[in-house]
Design a protein around this motif. Sequence first.
Motif, PDB file in Angstrom:
ATOM      1  N   UNK A 226       0.845  -1.194   0.000  1.00 17.29           N
ATOM      2  CA  UNK A 226       0.000   0.000   0.000  1.00 17.29           C
ATOM      3  C   UNK A 226       0.882   1.246   0.000  1.00 17.29           C
ATOM      4  N   UNK A 227       0.288   2.353  -0.453  1.00 18.00           N
ATOM      5  CA  UNK A 227       1.009   3.628  -0.463  1.00 18.00           C
ATOM      6  C   UNK A 227       1.193   4.123   0.965  1.00 18.00           C
ATOM      7  N   UNK A 228       2.405   4.538   1.316  1.00 14.37           N
ATOM      8  CA  UNK A 228       2.681   5.014   2.668  1.00 14.37           C
ATOM      9  C   UNK A 228       3.943   5.851   2.654  1.00 14.37           C
ATOM     10  N   UNK A 229       4.044   6.784   3.633  1.00 14.55           N
ATOM     11  CA  UNK A 229       5.273   7.557   3.762  1.00 14.55           C
ATOM     12  C   UNK A 229       6.314   6.808   4.585  1.00 14.55           C
TER      13      UNK A 229
ATOM     14  N   UNK B 262       4.590   0.227   0.318  1.00 16.42           N
ATOM     15  CA  UNK B 262       5.239   0.229  -0.984  1.00 16.42           C
ATOM     16  C   UNK B 262       5.924   1.559  -1.251  1.00 16.42           C
ATOM     17  N   UNK B 263       5.958   2.402  -0.213  1.00 17.75           N
ATOM     18  CA  UNK B 263       6.536   3.731  -0.394  1.00 17.75           C
ATOM     19  C   UNK B 263       5.483   4.714  -0.885  1.00 17.75           C
ATOM     20  N   UNK B 264       5.873   5.968  -1.007  1.00 11.53           N
ATOM     21  CA  UNK B 264       4.913   7.015  -1.394  1.00 11.53           C
ATOM     22  C   UNK B 264       4.691   7.084  -2.892  1.00 11.53           C
ATOM     23  N   UNK B 265       5.454   6.342  -3.666  1.00 17.05           N
ATOM     24  CA  UNK B 265       5.318   6.400  -5.122  1.00 17.05           C
ATOM     25  C   UNK B 265       4.763   5.105  -5.711  1.00 17.05           C
ATOM     26  N   UNK B 266       4.008   4.368  -4.907  1.00 15.72           N
ATOM     27  CA  UNK B 266       3.422   3.115  -5.406  1.00 15.72           C
ATOM     28  C   UNK B 266       2.166   3.415  -6.205  1.00 15.72           C
ATOM     29  N   UNK B 267       2.138   3.027  -7.455  1.00 11.64           N
ATOM     30  CA  UNK B 267       0.964   3.203  -8.305  1.00 11.64           C
ATOM     31  C   UNK B 267       0.439   1.840  -8.722  1.00 11.64           C
TER      32      UNK B 267
END
Length: 348
Positions: free
Chosen positions: A168-171, A200-205
Amino acid sequence: MKFSKEKGKEFGEKSVSFLRSLFFNESDSPEVKTTKVISYTVLTIMALCILLSSVLFSILFEERETISVPNVTGMPLDEAMETMQNHFLRVKINRINTEDPADKGIVVSQTKTPGSVVKVDYTVVLNVSKGPVSNKIGDFSGWEIDETEAYIKAYRSDLTLQYPLSYVVSDRPRGTVLGQDPPAGTEIYGETPLRLFVSGGSNLYRVRAENFVGSSYRETMLLLASHNISFRFTAEASEKKGVPFTISSQSVEPGRLLSVFDGYVFNVVPPTYTTADRVFGLVSTTVERPQVPVLLKVTRTPVNRKEEDYFSMQFMNSEISFPFYDEPGVVYSVYLDGAPVFIYQVAK
């Protein structure tokens, strides 16, 4: 007292004479012979009775000293104990773990086969379930996924990681465990699947936006839900004419990369008129945004009929909004991870 040889000889002769008199002699009179026959017959009958009584007593005594072992497997312990006591048998209890929690307190096996003949007071060992081995799931939040996998493989044979992992997207740094299902502290019995939510880091698309303008709202909604892509709807009048119940606009341009936090906002063309038995509208509610994906499930319950699934998806947003065109009285229910969070009844 000392006996002289003459007295001893006299005693012996009298004894021999007495023994001879017990048997038949030619000198016996008919009356004596008859008496002897009757006496010997009575003595023989008495001896046979004593012998028969001894045999019967031995048999009865042997039966009284043995017992057939009853079958107490499957009984609660107290019932099994009472059954064994009624059969004059002793019991030794051995408590063991079993997989099924329903077996707790139940006799799952016994050392002596049911029907076996044993002596009274024989000790039968009963294996009684104390239920499955209970463990609690630890808290893996904040762990690196690599160390989590290594730990579970080495020390938690009762846990099975579910793949693919849910990123998932996360900081938080990529690879950090953000959450888990079942949650920490949950008691488990036996092998249990464990789902981890990993940053998945902040750049997960996850997906590239498509053009849904002109598409049916119902088909679009079901398609996006099947791919766990977030959406919400509005139903505002637009200068642009469009086919009722189709999408007139969307919030993201086709080709844009969407994260789990983004998703679509659609405007649907409302009908120009409705029939007496149909209502158009929106089911809308706001919830607290979950930290990790949760199961969003929407059901539809027609009047006087059973509840049925409408759509479901993994959800990570705060707004829930979708259109309907339905009969008055129909109920839409919104669930998050199985818990009801919103109920909407279609009104005329």
